[in-house]
Structure formats: C-alpha cells, structure tokens
Scaffold this motif. Structure first.
Motif, PDB file in Angstrom:
ATOM      1  N   THR A 194       0.820  -1.206   0.000  1.00  8.55           N
ATOM      2  CA  THR A 194       0.000   0.000   0.000  1.00  8.55           C
ATOM      3  C   THR A 194       0.855   1.257   0.000  1.00  8.55           C
ATOM      4  OG1 THR A 194      -1.650  -1.201   1.250  1.00  8.55           O
ATOM      5  CG2 THR A 194      -1.900   1.171   1.173  1.00  8.55           C
ATOM      6  N   PHE A 195       1.894   1.265   0.824  1.00  6.50           N
ATOM      7  CA  PHE A 195       2.621   2.517   1.036  1.00  6.50           C
ATOM      8  C   PHE A 195       3.961   2.612   0.302  1.00  6.50           C
ATOM      9  CE2 PHE A 195      -0.301   2.251   4.580  1.00  6.50           C
ATOM     10  CZ  PHE A 195      -0.833   3.537   4.589  1.00  6.50           C
ATOM     11  N   PHE A 196       4.489   1.519  -0.176  1.00  2.69           N
ATOM     12  CA  PHE A 196       5.822   1.594  -0.766  1.00  2.69           C
ATOM     13  C   PHE A 196       5.866   1.280  -2.262  1.00  2.69           C
ATOM     14  CE2 PHE A 196       6.713   1.375   3.709  1.00  2.69           C
ATOM     15  CZ  PHE A 196       7.794   2.223   3.868  1.00  2.69           C
ATOM     16  N   GLY A 197       4.733   0.876  -2.807  1.00  2.00           N
ATOM     17  CA  GLY A 197       4.656   0.670  -4.248  1.00  2.00           C
ATOM     18  C   GLY A 197       5.742  -0.225  -4.786  1.00  2.00           C
ATOM     19  N   ARG A 198       6.523   0.288  -5.703  1.00  6.73           N
ATOM     20  CA  ARG A 198       7.570  -0.500  -6.362  1.00  6.73           C
ATOM     21  C   ARG A 198       8.635  -0.990  -5.396  1.00  6.73           C
ATOM     22  NH1 ARG A 198       7.508  -0.173 -12.318  1.00  6.73           N
ATOM     23  NH2 ARG A 198       8.808  -2.020 -12.244  1.00  6.73           N
TER      24      ARG A 198
END
Lengths: 172, 665, 80
Positions: free
Chosen positions: B442-446
């Motif tokens: 959710t918060f760190f993407g890639r």
C-alpha cells in the motif's frame, strides 16, 4: 595405487567436460553480467530504459537473478581451472554446475507456471500483458545445454566409470 | 479367528532410510504424536499381513543408546520397558561399521533383533560385496535386504518378522570387554542382584556396563536401590574415563574382527556424493551457492504460492457472500459470513506457502544438504553463541515458528536448544508476510519487495543480537560441541517429502484452524457488541479496548485501530490483516482495505514501517507461545520470551518512528 | 611415545591420513565421539575445512564426520 596412471588417464578424460564448462560457463557469466547491467540501469536510470542487447536475449532486469547466473558460470569456470591444472576432481564442478543450472531452471519454471496461472486463470491485472515469452530468461534457456549434457553424459559421472583404474579390480 | 498382534520397533542410525522404510511398511496408516513426558516425535503405524496385525513404532534415529540425547533415552527405554516383539534395526549397507556399533548395544538390551540391510543398491553399485549368510551367522541375527525407496524387500521383511515371532526364541550375543572390565561387570551385577525389588525388565549386564560407562540416566535409575552405595563404591574405584574409552574400543574391535568376513568394500572411488560435496562446501563457492539455493527456496515458497493463495482468497469470499446473503437473522449471517468464514479463509490462505515450505525443507533434508547447511553456517552461528544445528530451526522459522521451535529438538544441548527456541520467534514467519504485503504494497509501491526483504533481515539481525545477549546474560556458557555426520547426498524420495509436507502442513491447519477461528470469532464479537453499534466502530468493545492501549502505542505512530489489530495479533499474526479488514469495513478484500488504509490520515508511510517492524517482533502467536511452553517445559522461560519480544518490538518501532520523524520523513 | 602424543587432529592437512591414538576430550562430547567411531586405532582423514575454516570434515570408518577444531585439538594422532 598407481597415482601417475590416474593422472594420465584423467587428463585425457577431462577434455569434453572442459570444453563444455568453458562454453557453458562463459555464457552464464556473460548473460549474468548483461542481466546485472540491465538491472542496474533500471535502478539508476529508470524503469523504461533497457539495453537493446538485453532485450534481444530476453534478459530481464533482475539483479538477484544475475548473481545466480554469474554463480553458476563461476562454478563451471572454477572447474575448468582445476581440470586444466591436472586435477581430475575438477569434473565435480562441471557436474554440480549442470545440477545447479537445472535446479534453478526448475525453480524459474515453477515460478512462471505460477505467473501463467495468474495471467490466464485468475486474469490478474498485474499479469495482463504476460506471455510465456515474458518469463523465458537465460536461467531457463541456458539450462537446455545442461539438460542435454546431463542426459548425454550421465554415465560419465557414474562413480564406477569416473576412475578407470578401479574397473578391472571390480570385475575380478 | 482374530488377527494376531505383533509389535515391532524400528531403530537405526539417522539417514539410513528408516523413515522411508516406515512409510513403505505402513503407507498412510500412520499416527504422529509425542512420546509421553518428552517432546520427541513418536510415529506409529499398522500393517495387516497374512492374518497378522503388525504395529510398527518408529523409534528416533540414533547412533548409540547412551544417554547423550533424549532421543537415545526414548529409544532404549521403549525397547526395555515396552518389550516389542521384534526390534528391527535398519542398517545402511554402505556403512556397516558404524551401523553395527548400534547393533552391539541393541544386543546387550536383550531384544529380539532383526537387521534390515537398506540401500544395498548404493553399496553394490559402488562395488561392495555383502555376504548375508555369513552376516546372519556371525551376528546370530536374521538379516533382510531391502531397498526402501523402491519398496523392494518389504514382503520378505514381513515374512521374516512373522517367522521370528513364531520362533519365540531369544538369542543372546554378547561382546566381551576383556578380563579387567568383565570382572567389574560381574562385581556390579552381583551387587545389583542383591536388590530383590529391582526392575527386572532391565538386564543386569546392560545396567552394569552402562554404570561403568558413567551413564547418568542409568545411575539415576538405580539411585533408589538399597544397594546403590555399594554400586557407587565399585564405580568410584575405577578410572571411569578409561573404562568409557575401553568399552567403546572393544565394541569397535568386535565389529572389526567380524566385518571382513561379512563384506568386502570396493576401493575408494570418487563418488557422486564426494563430487557434489567438493563444490557445495568449497571454500569460495560454498557460501554463495548456499545463499542462492536459499533464495531459490524462498522464490518457490512465495512466488509460486501466490496464485494458489489468490484462488483460495477468491473462493472464500464467494462462499462468504453466498452465506451472508442467504442466512437470517442478520447477526447470524454476520457471525458466519464475516466471523467464521473470514477466519477460515485467513487460515487457509497460507496453506500453499506452508505446504511448499515443508516440501522444500524435506527435500533439503532428504538430499543431505541440510547437514551441510549446518556445516557451512556453524562458524558463524558459533560466533553468535549458537550451534550450527540451530540454523535449521531458524530457517524453518521462515515458514512457521511452531514447527521451527519443534525442530529445535534435534539440538542435544539444553542451553543451545533454549536459546534457539527463544530467538526463533524473531524469524519472520509466513503469517507475518500478509502484514508486510498489505502495508508495503500500500505505502511503498515498487519498493515493496525491498521493504519486505528488509523486514526479514531485521528479524534475523534481532535474532542474532538476542542470541548473543542471552549467551552473555541469562544463559551463560559455550555452545555444545559440533559432532555431526555429513550424510552422503541422495536423490530425495518424492513420497517421503509429500508425507512430510502433509503431516506438517496439516498440523498447521489444525493449529490455525482452532486458534485462529476462535480468535476471529472473538474479534467479531468484540467488534459487533454491544449489539447495535456500527461494526468495529469506536463505540464497540474493540474500539474501547483500542483506545485504552492507544497511549502506550502512540509514540510508535499507531492509532486505536492499529492498536486493536495488534491486540488481536496476539492470538495469531494472521489476524492483524483480517481484523484491519473488519475494522476498516473492507471484509477480506485486500484491495478495498489497501485503498481505505491509503485514505486514512492516521497511517503514514513511516508509521506503516514502524508497524511492520512491531508486527515482526512483538509477542509471537499463542500457538508459538504454547509450543515454547511445551518445549522448554517452563513457564518462566515462556513468560520471558513474551515480555522480551514485546520490549524489543516496542523499542525498535519507537526508534523507527521517532527517528524517522526527526529525519523529516 | 612422547612426540607421537604431540600431534593433534587439528594439525592435519586436507587429504592427509592419520591414526587416532588418544581422545582427551572431556564431558558428553567424549561419549559422542566414541559412539561416532573416534576410538584409538581408528584411521582418520581430513577431507576439507568448512568454507569459513571451521568445522572440519573428516572421513572415518567410511563416512563423513564433522567436528570443530576445538575438539580436534584434544584428539591425538600419529600420521600414517
């Protein structure tokens, strides 16, 4: 035990594994380096820039994967160095190199089977553009040589035939 | 006519194919449990053959029957006290000498012995010659050839078992230990026999030899005897270390005298196993290959399992919807749909991971590589105050801490085992992964992958530091000596790995099935009552509870909802995500939850990182706590493990959140 | 006699063979070593060291046994 005889015979014996290891080893190392480069590029330059050659050879930008490739290549090369210096046991590296390349190819195949399930059965959006070709990487196609060698030379690595000397003793 | 019963016990050295033979004998009719009082796994099974009902008990694999490990004590006590009709020793035909050492001890126990020569194919391929007739004659014991991996010789074995049972004759075969020792044996035997109330199941000669060898377990057994003082007087008169060496010497001497008549070994050749070892334990390549293989195992456990997890996810939410829409009244629909089925889903979703992991571990063990893992890692582990063998349980900890703590049984030394048990919970188990996936995703993407990897590394680092700390403070002392066989590499058998996978995977389902289900229903109840409040709102019991602990967790960046989820995570870490789903009203759909978490201003990228670290380190799930209690046998250490974990987690999360805030994240 | 006792197992180089003369290890490790075949008179060969230098992989009685240098230092041998 006739140690000299062993060496003489061994040197004649190792020509094929040496040749195979040189070819296979350098392919693994080169493609590994290429993959490392592709992986570095993606991190430092951006996701969309790929080395054209990497694209052509289906090399993904995957750094850990590149270490695996380089490692397998190194195992082969290590064996070449030992065999060239007359140590018969150097064939071990060719054997284990073949085994390792097969093991990792199997791992990759399993993972890509998983991806295939995602793409075709679950229709996961992340895998919308997935084709069997997307997962075909050096770790898989280079192992074809190993598979060939594994089948072809299965007997070569049999302990009974590894050292000719013991054969006659066993047969008596 | 009812079937006649025969009870047989399987013994043998580790890595001789005992488990494979056991599986070949009993098939799926197995029962896995524990030996009473100790935590050694007890496997038993049944086989019906020619009108006989044969019970097979798989004793722990041992090299000897001294009191070196619990395994050895369990094995010998079973043979003496339960008096199985026939004791079968599985012997590795390619390594007779060491295997026969156990035989000499089994003979002294006075059991009806039958030797199974397993792996004859390997020995014969190598060029060894085995003379079975001579062997039967010299050992005065029937010998059967099997290749358990191909189920060869199983019928011969069962025929022989029945034949021996019908014979009902005991053949003693003893080793002479030389006049000096024999004299002492006689002396002790005489003293012991004066005690009329002695336990007559124990052969006097065996007791005497064991006492001379300084066996503490046997000494404890005779300690209550009225003649104990007299026995000790004899034992104190001798140089016990010398006797110990002499007795072992004499056993090997006896073996070496008869060995040349029983088999001729081929000249040493470069075996495939030696070839593999040359590379896999190579000075420079050994460690990189080890890491690469571990990474491969990791890829399979997680990447390959994902689609199966997704399928289970989809199936469960479909069932949940069906049930919810068809049940009346509403509260029942909610209980069954949200509570129970949601809970079952939370359990089942990890089944692919856990099954794959146990399968791979079994492959590693069966191939012989697990022993090399201990061999390669021992120096490192020793430096942090642990034993090379601790590496294996720690590795298993990545799957599930419960079997990992159980795997610590293979460590003989009490202290080594205790430290391993105490630090395993810091190893990030599969159940913690969904928490990382949710928050990192959710918060760190890639960067999610990197963050998740960092969490695993953090767990390992904390485990290492804790081990070091424990060695310096509460569990002082050095790790036990590393004396381990490096078994030959073998192609692992598929069926053994599948059975292992099923047994352990099923154990997870059972454990999770009960505890997690109860946990999820409790959450549901706390979130729904007092009846009529909005589900999981601040007015519900769960909200009140969350608010109560909020001040404690605020410095870590957690609000009341997170606090609630973490409280329920005490039941099982799987529940953290499930209960967040409930609290955010997203059900078990992870995408909906992800969106709602993003929208919540109470959770930032930094606090999600702090949360992941906290989830990794704080008190392990109740099942793990239960296992710690069972394996350590001490509430003191169990409570210590819980409090220590929470303290470490709080500190770590505090550092991340406050440190991160200071740095301006 | 004296100088034979001087050599210990940890001084063996890979590929070298020796005969065990005396095991001076104490405690429970002593028992275990005997059980694993490390008795006086047994022939032993160092196969290799672990990648990090310790423990060692020995061949004894036809199988591979691994022990740490610490114990090897207390096992006396004479080379063959």
């Amino acid at each position: 035990m006739d140690i000299k005889g062993e060496n003489v015979e061994a040197q004649a014996d190792t020509r094929i594994p040496v040749a195979f290891s040189v070819v296979s080893g350098s392919l693994y190392v080169l493609l590994g380096l290429l993959q490392l480069l592709a992986g570095m590029n993606r991190i430092f330059i951006g996701p969309d820039i790929l080395v054209p050659l990497a694209d052509l050879l289906l090399v993904p930008a995957d750094i850990i994967g590149s270490f695996v490739l380089i490692l397998i290549g190194t195992v082969f090369i290590y064996g070449v160095i030992e065999m060239r210096s007359g140590i018969y046991e150097g064939v071990s590296y060719a054997y284990v190199g073949i085994l390792l390349s097969l093991i990792f190819a199997i791992i990759y195949l399993f993972v890509s089977t998983g991806n295939m399930l995602e793409a075709y059965i679950l229709r996961n959006e992340d895998f919308a553009e997935w084709t069997p070709l997307s997962d075909l990487k050096p770790g898989i196609y280079l192992a074809i040589f190993s598979l060939f060698a594994f089948i072809r030379w299965k007997d070569m690595f049999e302990p009974a035939k590894a050292k000719g000397i013991n054969n006659d003793q066993r047969n008596t | 006519m009812g079937n006649r019963e025969i009870k047989i016990a399987l013994t043998g050295n580790p890595n001789v194919g005992k488990t494979t033979l056991f599986n070949a004998l009993t098939g799926s009719r197995q029962h896995v449990g524990n030996w009473p009082g100790v935590t050694v796994e007890k496997k038993s099974g049944r086989v019906s053959y020619k009108g006989y009902d044969i019970e097979v008990i798989d004793l722990p694999g041992t090299y000897s029957l001294t009191a070196y490990s619990i395994d050895e004590i369990v094995a010998r006590d079973f043979i003496i006290e339960e008096k199985p009709d026939i004791v079968i020793q599985v012997v590795d035909a390619s390594n007779l000498e060491r295997n026969l050492y156990l035989t000499t001890q089994l003979m002294e126990l006075g059991s009806q012995l039958l030797i199974v020569l397993n792996m004859c194919d390997i020995a014969e391929d190598r060029g060894d010659r085995l003379y079975l007739d001579k062997m039967e004659e010299l050992l005065a014991t029937p010998v059967i050839k099997t290749v358990a991996t191909q189920k060869k010789g199983i019928c011969d074995l069962l025929d022989k078992v029945i034949e021996q049972k019908e014979l009902e004759q005991h053949h003693g075969h003893e080793i002479g230990y030389g006049s000096e020792i024999e004299e002492k044996i006689l002396e002790i035997e005489k003293v012991l026999s004066e005690d009329e109330g002695r336990d007559r199941r124990y052969p006097l000669r065996w007791l005497s030899i064991r006492l001379l060898e300084g066996d503490s377990n046997v000494r404890a057994k005779v300690a209550k005897s009225p003649v104990y003082e007299n026995v000790m007087a004899i034992i104190e008169s001798i140089d016990q270390e010398e006797y110990e060496a002499e007795i072992a010497d004499k056993r090997y001497l006896a073996i070496n005298t008869i060995l040349p008549q029983m088999c001729t070994r081929a000249n040493e050749t470069l075996t495939k196993s030696d070839m593999v070892d040359r590379v896999l334990t190579n000075k420079y390549l050994g460690i990189p290959i080890f890491l690469a293989l571990m990474w491969g195992a990791f890829e399979l456990t997680f990447a390959f399992a994902t689609p199966f997890m997704d399928m289970i996810d989809i199936a469960m939410s479909w069932i949940s919807e069906q049930v919810s829409s068809s049940l009346r009244p509403d509260w029942l629909a909610s209980l069954v749909g949200d509570g129970i089925i949601g809970g079952v889903g939370a359990v089942l979703v990890f089944v692919p991971n856990i099954f794959i992991l146990f399968f791979l571990l079994s492959l590693l063990e069966g191939s012989g590589y697990l022993a090399r893992a201990a061999f390669i890692m021992d120096k490192l582990m020793y430096k942090i105050g642990m034993h090379g063998k601790s590496f294996i349980p720690m590795l298993m900890g990545f799957g599930c801490n419960v079997p990992a703590i159980m795997a610590a049984r293979s460590i003989e030394d009490e202290k080594d085992r205790l430290i391993t048990i105490l630090v395993v919970p810091f190893v990030s188990c599969g159940a913690r992964l969904p928490i990382y996936i949710l928050f990192a995703g959710t918060f760190f993407g890639r960067q999610a992958g990197t963050v998740i990897f960092a969490m695993y590394i953090l767990g390992i680092l904390i485990a290492i530091l804790s081990a070091k700390l424990l060695r310096e403070t509460v569990i002082k002392g050095k790790p036990a000596p590393f004396i381990m066989e490096l078994p030959p590499y073998r192609v692992p058998t598929l069926s053994t790995s599948l059975i292992h996978m099923w047994d352990n995977g099923f154990m997870y389902i059972k454990k999770a099935g009960t505890i997690i289900l109860v946990g999820v229903v409790i959450i549901w109840a706390l979130a729904s009552f007092p009846w009529g409040v909005e589900y999981g709102s601040e007015d519900s019991y769960v909200g009140i509870l969350g608010h109560a602990v909020e001040p404690l967790l605020e410095p870590l960046g957690f609000d009341w909802k997170i606090s609630v989820a973490l409280i329920f995570g005490l039941v099982a870490k799987e529940i953290v995500v499930a209960s967040l789903g409930v609290l955010y009203g997203a059900g078990d759909k992870s995408e909906a939850l992800s969106e709602r978490l993003m929208a919540d201003p109470g959770i930032t990228t930094l606090s999600s990182l702090s949360l992941m670290a906290f989830s990794l380190l704080y008190m392990p799930c109740v099942a793990t706590v239960g296992v710690i209690r069972k394996e350590t046998g001490s509430w003191k250490w169990t409570i210590f493990a819980v409090i220590y974990g929470i303290a470490v987690a709080w500190t770590m999360a505090f550092i991340i959140f406050q440190g991160g805030s200071l740095l301006g994240y | 006699m004296q100088d034979i006792q001087e050599i210990t197992l940890d001084t063996l180089k890979p590929g070298e063979k020796a005969e065990i003369t005396k095991v001076r290890v104490k405690g429970s490790a002593r028992r275990k070593l005997f059980d694993m075949g490390m008795v006086a008179g047994a022939e032993i060969e160092l196969v290799r060291n672990a990648p990090l230098g310790d423990p060692m992989d020995y061949r004894i009685k036809g199988y591979h046994l691994s022990i740490r240098k610490e114990e090897a230092r207390q096992i006396f041998i004479h080379k063959v």
